[in-house]
Design an enzyme around this catalytic site. Structure first.
Site, PDB file in Angstrom:
ATOM      1  N   CYS A 181      41.469  14.916  15.767  1.00 45.82           N
ATOM      2  CA  CYS A 181      41.705  13.846  14.777  1.00 45.82           C
ATOM      3  C   CYS A 181      41.049  12.513  15.117  1.00 45.82           C
ATOM      4  O   CYS A 181      40.300  11.965  14.299  1.00 45.82           O
ATOM      5  CB  CYS A 181      43.199  13.630  14.599  1.00 45.82           C
ATOM      6  SG  CYS A 181      43.954  14.929  13.640  1.00 45.82           S
TER       7      CYS A 181
HETATM    8  N1  LIG Z   1      45.531  19.533  14.552  1.00 49.27           N
HETATM    9  C1  LIG Z   1      45.894  18.261  14.488  1.00 49.27           C
HETATM   10  O1  LIG Z   1      46.211  17.632  15.493  1.00 49.27           O
HETATM   11  C2  LIG Z   1      45.947  17.552  13.168  1.00 49.27           C
HETATM   12  C3  LIG Z   1      46.630  16.334  13.066  1.00 49.27           C
HETATM   13  C4  LIG Z   1      46.678  15.661  11.838  1.00 49.27           C
HETATM   14  C5  LIG Z   1      46.017  16.223  10.751  1.00 49.27           C
HETATM   15  N2  LIG Z   1      45.358  17.418  10.871  1.00 49.27           N
HETATM   16  C6  LIG Z   1      44.695  17.968   9.699  1.00 49.27           C
HETATM   17  O2  LIG Z   1      45.381  19.128   9.288  1.00 49.27           O
HETATM   18  C7  LIG Z   1      44.486  20.067   8.703  1.00 49.27           C
HETATM   19  C8  LIG Z   1      44.667  21.431   9.336  1.00 49.27           C
HETATM   20  O3  LIG Z   1      44.570  21.275  10.731  1.00 49.27           O
HETATM   21  P1  LIG Z   1      45.028  22.402  11.769  1.00 49.27           P
HETATM   22  O4  LIG Z   1      44.751  21.814  13.102  1.00 49.27           O
HETATM   23  O5  LIG Z   1      46.390  22.922  11.466  1.00 49.27           O
HETATM   24  O6  LIG Z   1      43.953  23.556  11.430  1.00 49.27           O
HETATM   25  P2  LIG Z   1      43.882  25.058  11.985  1.00 49.27           P
HETATM   26  O7  LIG Z   1      42.457  25.432  11.940  1.00 49.27           O
HETATM   27  O8  LIG Z   1      44.642  25.194  13.258  1.00 49.27           O
HETATM   28  O9  LIG Z   1      44.703  25.897  10.873  1.00 49.27           O
HETATM   29  C9  LIG Z   1      44.265  26.056   9.570  1.00 49.27           C
HETATM   30  C10 LIG Z   1      44.740  27.406   9.050  1.00 49.27           C
HETATM   31  O10 LIG Z   1      44.378  27.505   7.675  1.00 49.27           O
HETATM   32  C11 LIG Z   1      43.993  28.844   7.396  1.00 49.27           C
HETATM   33  N3  LIG Z   1      43.193  28.876   6.175  1.00 49.27           N
HETATM   34  C12 LIG Z   1      41.910  28.492   5.982  1.00 49.27           C
HETATM   35  N4  LIG Z   1      41.550  28.667   4.703  1.00 49.27           N
HETATM   36  C13 LIG Z   1      42.624  29.165   4.051  1.00 49.27           C
HETATM   37  C14 LIG Z   1      42.873  29.557   2.718  1.00 49.27           C
HETATM   38  N5  LIG Z   1      41.932  29.465   1.780  1.00 49.27           N
HETATM   39  N6  LIG Z   1      44.088  30.041   2.405  1.00 49.27           N
HETATM   40  C15 LIG Z   1      45.049  30.150   3.344  1.00 49.27           C
HETATM   41  N7  LIG Z   1      44.874  29.805   4.633  1.00 49.27           N
HETATM   42  C16 LIG Z   1      43.681  29.317   4.978  1.00 49.27           C
HETATM   43  C17 LIG Z   1      43.240  29.262   8.650  1.00 49.27           C
HETATM   44  O11 LIG Z   1      43.172  30.672   8.768  1.00 49.27           O
HETATM   45  C18 LIG Z   1      44.103  28.609   9.753  1.00 49.27           C
HETATM   46  O12 LIG Z   1      45.114  29.485  10.205  1.00 49.27           O
HETATM   47  C19 LIG Z   1      43.100  19.444   8.849  1.00 49.27           C
HETATM   48  O13 LIG Z   1      42.764  18.741   7.666  1.00 49.27           O
HETATM   49  C20 LIG Z   1      43.288  18.447   9.967  1.00 49.27           C
HETATM   50  O14 LIG Z   1      42.410  17.381   9.888  1.00 49.27           O
HETATM   51  C21 LIG Z   1      45.329  18.106  12.054  1.00 49.27           C
END
Ligand SMILES: NC(=O)c1ccc[n+]([C@@H]2O[C@H](COP(=O)([O-])OP(=O)(O)OC[C@H]3O[C@@H](n4cnc5c(N)ncnc54)[C@H](O)[C@@H]3O)[C@@H](O)[C@H]2O)c1
Length: 447
Positions: free
Chosen positions: A268
């Site tokens: 992030c």
């Molecule tokens: N990881 C962090 O620390 C954090 C913190 C704040 C915000 N975010 C934001 O949160 C969002 C997700 O982050 P994350 O770290 O959980 O990602 P991640 O990659 O760990 O998880 C995303 C999940 O979404 C699934 N996915 C992708 N396309 C899909 C679809 N069409 N239908 C259903 N499932 C689908 C993937 O298989 C995966 O399991 C991003 O926008 C990120 O910027 C993340």
């Protein structure tokens, strides 16, 4: 209210667990069948403290599916937490979120009654009220506002602390299509977090700008502390810890994230700061503070490499800590990984250790580093040790672990060790502490 959670990754899986723990029936959806199977078998699909326990304890309220019709039709609210990867221009891409809007919309077209869609993924200002809303309306044949609510509710949570962060957030940010949608989401938070939850409600674009502004302000504080540290590396008698502690006592500034050490990393901070600069650029302006913050951050690995070069022109360097922070295996934008790569490039033999991140690190570093199974194994073969990630077990290093005169120096980036204990064994070097840097230089000159 029954809730579907789309995306069962690093944030989505903990959200499922926390909602179930608070009494909601939750259906998870993911394109990855392995994650769906794991949730259905009550196994955590990602490593996160406390997640497995919650999934086990509240399994009766948790299920997962790849059947969109089932997930959306059987719930009243759908939250979306899929990736929004950074594009080459530094802005976030909406492709995954838009694909999900198509899938949700197709089911909503056949479903009657009110449904609330909540986007948690980080988006560029203009996305939720623009293309994301349009795709949802197109696919569902419904207008957002009447029987379809849309909210933007980004997460500020730190990996390794996700469950605690979900239950005790500093504040909750809600961008809303209309009052009904915002009221519903606020009501949910008052149940999950408690009646005193600090909720800020606004339109989509303000919420999108707030999300990246919070992270850019925090990274600005980190880079300010590291910029001070760079000065204190050289200024006779200076110690950045003393200066930063004093500055932080001023209530206008505060201690949090004013901790001088190494650069920030993770999924992030770096990309939100870059995206903030991109937003200004797209508007024909300049976000100089964000650009400088990123610039200072990018030179912290070089600062460490130069410090090591001053201690030894070659030999073996142990890099302790490869995850971008403790309690997570995530290595995205990790300073430890970047340092190991830079040292290899500079001709050093590199040995690395991390309690959780050796697997992911191996796929990036390959044969450019040796992977140590224990801290003792790593430090026993090194001329210089660098503690990059402040895992608790690195604070437990004692002089008894040092054998055969190795290592000669430990660069203690987070000041976890007591230098007095190591006197006569090995020299502790503190970043931003001119006295220890000068003492190390004196020893190098004497040798
Ligand atoms: N990881 C962090 O620390 C954090 C913190 C704040 C915000 N975010 C934001 O949160 C969002 C997700 O982050 P994350 O770290 O959980 O990602 P991640 O990659 O760990 O998880 C995303 C999940 O979404 C699934 N996915 C992708 N396309 C899909 C679809 N069409 N239908 C259903 N499932 C689908 C993937 O298989 C995966 O399991 C991003 O926008 C990120 O910027 C993340």
């Amino acid at each position: 209210m029954r809730i579907s959670v789309v995306g069962l990754g690093k944030l989505g899986a903990p959200i499922v667990a926390v909602l179930a723990a608070k009494g909601y029936d939750v259906v998870g959806v993911d394109t990855n069948p392995a994650f769906v199977d794991k949730i259905n078998n009550h196994i955590a699909p990602v490593e996160e403290p406390g997640l497995q326990e919650l999934l086990t304890e509240h399994r009766a309220r948790i299920s997962a599916t790849q059947d969109w019709a089932k997930a959306i039709a059987e719930t009243d609210m759908t939250t979306v937490i899929v990736p929004t990867p950074s594009g080459s221009d530094g802005g976030f891409r909406n492709d995954y979120v838009l694909a999900v809007m198509d899938d949700i919309g197709r089911v909503l077209a056949r479903k009657s009654g009110y449904h609330l869609v909540v986007v948690h993924s980080t988006t560029m200002p203009g996305s939720v009220g623009g293309p994301i809303r349009e795709r949802l309306e197109q696919a569902s044949g419904r207008k957002v506002g009447r029987d379809l609510g849309l909210c933007y509710n980004p997460e500020f949570i730190a990996l390794g602390d996700v469950i605690n962060g979900l239950l005790h957030p500093d504040f909750i940010l809600i961008g809303e299509s209309d009052k009904k949608a915002g009221d519903l989401l606020e009501g949910l938070y008052r149940k999950v977090v408690g009646p005193h939850a600090n909720v800020a409600r606004m339109n989509f674009v303000n919420a999108e700008l707030t999300k990246i502004s919070v992270n850019t302000y925090v990274t600005m504080k980190i880079s300010f502390a590291n910029m001070l540290g760079e000065m204190c590396d050289r200024l006779e008698g200076a110690d950045v810890a003393v200066v930063a502690d004093a500055i932080g006592r001023d209530s206008r500034i505060g201690q949090k994230y004013l901790k001088p050490a190494i650069g920030y990393g993770g999924p992030c901070f770096p990309r939100d700061t870059i995206a903030f600069g991109r937003v200004a650029h797209l508007l024909g302006g300049k976000a100089d503070l964000a650009l400088a913050t990123d610039l200072i951050n990018r030179r912290q690995v070089q600062r460490l490499t130069e410090t090591i070069r001053d201690l030894t022109p070659g030999g073996v360097v142990a890099v302790l800590g490869l995850s971008y922070k403790p309690h997570t295996p995530v290595i995205e934008e990790s300073q430890g990984i970047m340092l190991a790569a830079a040292l290899h490039e500079a001709g050093y033999a590199v040995v690395v250790h991390d309690p959780m991140a050796l697997g992911p690190a191996r796929s990036v570093l390959g044969t450019t580093a040796k992977f140590a199974a224990s801290v003792r194994e790593a430090i026993g073969q090194a001329d210089v040790v660098v503690i990059v990630t402040p895992w608790e077990e690195y604070a437990a290093i004692t002089p008894e672990w040092l054998t055969g005169g190795r290592p000669r120096f430990i660069i203690d980036c987070w000041r976890q060790l007591n230098p007095a204990l190591f006197q006569g064994h090995c020299q502790i070097v503190r970043l931003g502490h001119q006295e220890t840097i000068a003492a190390a230089a004196k020893r190098v000159a004497a040798e």
